[in-house]
Design an enzyme around this catalytic site. Structure first.
Site, short mmCIF file in Angstrom:
data_model
loop_
_atom_site.label_atom_id
_atom_site.label_comp_id
_atom_site.label_asym_id
_atom_site.label_seq_id
_atom_site.Cartn_x
_atom_site.Cartn_y
_atom_site.Cartn_z
N CYS A 63 -3.65 -7.15 -32.72
CA CYS A 63 -4.04 -7.37 -31.32
C CYS A 63 -4.68 -8.75 -31.15
O CYS A 63 -5.78 -8.99 -31.66
CB CYS A 63 -5.00 -6.25 -30.92
SG CYS A 63 -5.90 -6.53 -29.39
N CYS A 66 -8.08 -8.77 -29.43
CA CYS A 66 -9.09 -8.28 -30.37
C CYS A 66 -9.58 -9.41 -31.26
O CYS A 66 -10.78 -9.54 -31.51
CB CYS A 66 -8.53 -7.16 -31.25
SG CYS A 66 -8.00 -5.69 -30.35
#
Length: 139
Positions: A63, A66
């Protein structure tokens, strides 16, 4: 810049310019403000039973938001010098925890105290918003 118990030592000037080195004094023990959850038992011990509030960061290694959020939240939590902790939960390794906390997308930050969910924020956040979020729960 906060000192956080770390000493900065400047070496003599060389052809490449001055160099800075940071060293922690030998008598101080550094307690990490952030840790990666290893399993459900670890989560129970370090998050659910924590004496201080915990921000739980549900993330995935694939991600991109993230990866951008991680250094921001780690910095903000470190500023609180142990008044709040950061527990990192990889949703691919701990699917059960992600399901338990209704994590449908990442990143998700959940503020917890005494084993109870206080608030959650979803998605990439700027540092100012993260600081406001953390400040609400840091004792």
């Amino acid at each position: 810049m906060q000192r956080l118990g770390i000493q900065t030592v400047r070496t003599s000037r060389s052809l490449l310019g001055s160099r800075l080195y940071t060293t922690a004094p030998a008598q101080e023990q550094v307690v990490p403000a952030a840790f990666k959850v290893q399993d459900h038992k670890d989560f129970d011990e370090r998050v659910m039973n924590s004496k201080v509030p915990v921000i739980v960061d549900f993330f995935a290694t694939w991600c991109n938001p993230c990866r951008m959020l991680t250094p921001r939240i780690e910095t903000v939590v470190a500023e609180k010098q142990g008044k709040i902790l950061l527990a990192k939960v990889d949703i691919d390794e701990h699917t059960d925890l992600a399901l338990d906390y209704h994590v449908g997308s990442v990143p998700v930050l959940i503020a917890m105290k005494d084993g109870k969910v206080l608030e959650r924020i979803v998605g990439l956040q700027d540092t100012d918003k993260l600081r406001q979020f953390v400040n609400k729960y840091a004792e």
